[in-house]
Design an enzyme around this catalytic site. Structure first.
Site, short mmCIF file in Angstrom:
data_model
loop_
_atom_site.label_atom_id
_atom_site.label_comp_id
_atom_site.label_asym_id
_atom_site.label_seq_id
_atom_site.Cartn_x
_atom_site.Cartn_y
_atom_site.Cartn_z
CE LYS A 22 37.83 28.28 53.24
NZ LYS A 22 38.53 28.03 51.90
CG ASP A 326 35.80 34.33 49.43
OD1 ASP A 326 36.89 34.16 50.15
OD2 ASP A 326 35.48 34.04 48.61
C1 EPZ Z 1 41.28 32.80 46.99
O1 EPZ Z 1 41.16 31.75 46.04
C2 EPZ Z 1 40.26 32.26 48.32
N1 EPZ Z 1 40.88 30.93 48.54
C3 EPZ Z 1 39.15 32.34 47.45
O2 EPZ Z 1 38.17 31.92 48.68
C4 EPZ Z 1 38.56 33.65 47.30
O3 EPZ Z 1 37.54 33.77 46.75
C5 EPZ Z 1 39.70 34.16 46.09
O4 EPZ Z 1 41.05 34.02 46.73
C6 EPZ Z 1 39.54 35.58 45.66
O5 EPZ Z 1 39.56 36.34 46.91
C7 EPZ Z 1 41.82 30.63 49.30
O6 EPZ Z 1 42.56 31.59 49.82
C8 EPZ Z 1 42.10 29.05 49.99
P1 EPZ Z 1 42.41 33.95 43.04
P2 EPZ Z 1 42.19 31.68 44.70
O7 EPZ Z 1 43.78 33.11 42.38
O8 EPZ Z 1 43.54 31.94 45.28
C9 EPZ Z 1 41.63 33.85 38.14
C10 EPZ Z 1 36.37 30.69 49.81
O9 EPZ Z 1 34.99 30.56 49.58
N2 EPZ Z 1 43.02 33.34 38.10
O10 EPZ Z 1 42.53 35.39 43.46
O11 EPZ Z 1 42.03 30.54 43.73
C11 EPZ Z 1 40.58 33.02 38.88
O12 EPZ Z 1 39.96 31.88 37.93
C12 EPZ Z 1 37.25 30.57 48.77
O13 EPZ Z 1 37.01 30.67 51.06
C13 EPZ Z 1 43.24 33.07 36.73
O14 EPZ Z 1 42.65 33.13 35.87
O15 EPZ Z 1 41.84 33.19 43.79
C14 EPZ Z 1 39.38 33.81 39.46
O16 EPZ Z 1 38.43 34.13 38.46
C15 EPZ Z 1 36.70 30.53 47.31
N3 EPZ Z 1 44.58 32.39 36.79
C16 EPZ Z 1 40.43 35.12 39.91
O17 EPZ Z 1 41.47 35.20 39.05
C17 EPZ Z 1 45.28 32.12 37.87
O18 EPZ Z 1 46.51 31.57 37.73
C18 EPZ Z 1 40.79 35.08 41.41
O19 EPZ Z 1 41.33 34.14 41.54
C19 EPZ Z 1 44.74 32.48 38.97
C20 EPZ Z 1 43.63 33.04 39.15
#
Ligand code: EPZ
Length: 439
Positions: A22, A326
């Site tokens: 996904k 995840d």
């Molecule tokens: C991706 O989310 C995945 N989703 C998530 O999977 C996964 O848990 C996550 O990466 C971490 O591996 C998809 O790929 C569609 P991040 P994403 O940007 O991109 C903070 C699942 O269950 N952050 O790496 O949103 C954020 O709040 C889902 O399949 C900021 O603060 O993850 C978080 O605490 C859930 N500012 C951390 O970084 C930003 O601009 C990780 O976020 C971006 C992120």
């Protein structure tokens, strides 16, 4: 809303085929906004979030739909996939046409990953109006790192009435970007935007997740000039345009890890086929630490318990190649049944313990303290009515239900359907007593 009813306590035996990932398919499908030629995607999983993404693409003017000939077999549909169909999974064909720049709120609110259309729209059209993705059950999920990095490339943003208004009248320019955090989505948005920018972009402290690598490989197949993907420094040299291609989505390492735990938690044995084991080192090592046995076979990985029974362990979720957040909820279900205590530290999201109270309802002994959970272990889980709250929490409850004595009823399994392709249809052939009931 559907629910799942599970009669637990049955060791699972047989084989499962892992579907396309996904979290690779979502950015890769949205990257087709960058390409003004048709594209064919293979091994696309049939999931709610994928359907949402195809709807968003169509609203943005990039017609995208599953090839009906390859849809999963369902009662009443007799169409057989053509012989040349490679592997499993769906086939999606995109046909680009006049692009719109607006991603509406009623779509974005159902899937945060819609924000990944921001970079491609700015790169192709020089403007974008994308609903600001709200938070979700596991955290606030801001996109500040996406926006500040795109601003370094010349984009200007205004936030108004819940929308991100972006523009770059003079086009995107290559920039040297250093992420405060290795954000997966931020890396993906910038990777896509930089493919058509003028000059070279360097992404430092970039995310190293396999799904980011799969996106880079797709973009390269379309003619992008990218190097360093999979490391924390990615370099992208902009090119004038990208061309159509055909591409097969990587297998889902999180689904694979979930089924590995299904084998161990039921004291069964499953042959996991299409398993991206090379992307799962941190998960495999921790499961081995707990007493899970892995035997490579010609057509997959055979997973069962070793002869010493399940032991506790300690995990701290980290960006790849660390232990993936995840998989946190799923391994916690296994820890509940292990002999001895385990410790779980969730360092990526601020509220990713929604499954804990539901597991406690099933008899688990788990103590929370901030971002840390102490799992006592040695629990004999008992079936109970429980509520899914988010995608991976719902997977955790399925795993606990498979191991628990008695009946478990899991409500709101639309969360599960977002990320697992027909999970109960994969579990029934290996012995699970599970059924989906329409509420
Ligand atoms: C991706 O989310 C995945 N989703 C998530 O999977 C996964 O848990 C996550 O990466 C971490 O591996 C998809 O790929 C569609 P991040 P994403 O940007 O991109 C903070 C699942 O269950 N952050 O790496 O949103 C954020 O709040 C889902 O399949 C900021 O603060 O993850 C978080 O605490 C859930 N500012 C951390 O970084 C930003 O601009 C990780 O976020 C971006 C992120």
């Amino acid at each position: 809303m559907d629910k799942l009813i599970i009669q637990g306590g049955v060791p699972l035996h047989g084989e499962v085929i892992i579907s396309g990932a996904k979290n690779a398919a979502l950015p890769i499908l949205l990257a087709s906004i960058l390409v003004d030629e048709p594209i064919v995607f293979h091994n696309v999983p049939h999931l709610r979030d994928i359907n949402t993404t195809l709807n968003l693409l169509s609203i943005l003017g990039c017609e995208a739909k599953f090839d009906e000939r390859y849809l999963p077999p369902v009662p009443g549909r007799t169409v057989a996939a053509p012989a040349e169909h490679p592997g499993s999974g769906g086939v999606v064909r995109t046909q680009p046409c006049r692009l719109s720049h607006e991603a509406p709120y009623d779509l974005v609110k159902t899937m945060r990953a819609s924000v990944l259309c921001l970079g491609p729209l700015l790169a192709r059209l020089g403007k974008a109006k994308v609903a600001l993705p709200g938070g979700c059950a596991i955290g606030a999920r801001p996109v500040n790192l996406h926006l500040s990095a795109l601003e370094k490339m010349g984009a200007e943003f205004e936030l108004d009435e819940g929308y991100i208004y972006g523009k770059c009248p003079n086009g995107l320019k290559g920039a040297h970007i250093n992420f405060d955090f290795p954000t997966v989505g931020g890396t993906e948005n910038l990777l896509m935007a930089a493919t058509l920018a003028a000059g070279e972009t360097i992404l430092e402290n970039a995310a190293r997740e396999p799904e980011v690598v799969d996106l880079a490989k797709f973009l390269i197949a379309c003619g992008a000039d990218i190097s360093g993907h999979g490391s924390s420094i990615i370099k992208i040299k902009g090119v004038p345009r990208l061309k159509g291609t055909s591409y097969s989505i990587m297998p889902d390492r999180i689904e694979a890890g979930t089924f590995m735990i299904a084998a161990a938690i039921t004291d069964g044995e499953l042959l996991i086929k299409n398993c991206p084991i090379q992307d799962m080192e941190a998960v495999v090592l921790k499961l081995m630490d707990m007493g899970v046995k892995f035997e490579p076979k010609p057509d997959g990985i055979l997973v069962s318990r070793d002869s010493h029974g399940l032991r506790g362990t300690e995990i701290k979720t980290q960006p790849h190649p660390g232990f993936p957040t995840d998989m946190q909820a799923q391994i916690m279900a296994l820890m509940c049944t292990a002999n001895g205590p385990s410790l779980v530290e969730e360092s990526i999201f601020e509220n990713r313990f929604m499954h804990v109270l539901e597991l406690v309802r099933m008899g688990a002994d788990i103590r929370l303290s901030g971002h840390t959970a102490l799992v006592k272990g040695s629990s004999c889980l008992k079936g109970a009515p429980v509520m899914a709250s988010d995608l991976r929490a719902s997977a955790s409850l399925v795993l606990a239900g498979l191991a628990a004595g008695g009946q478990t009823e899991i409500q709101r399994i639309y969360h599960l359907d977002r990320g697992y392709e027909r999970m109960e249809e994969k579990l029934i052939p290996v012995g699970a007593r599970i059924k989906r009931v329409k509420e």
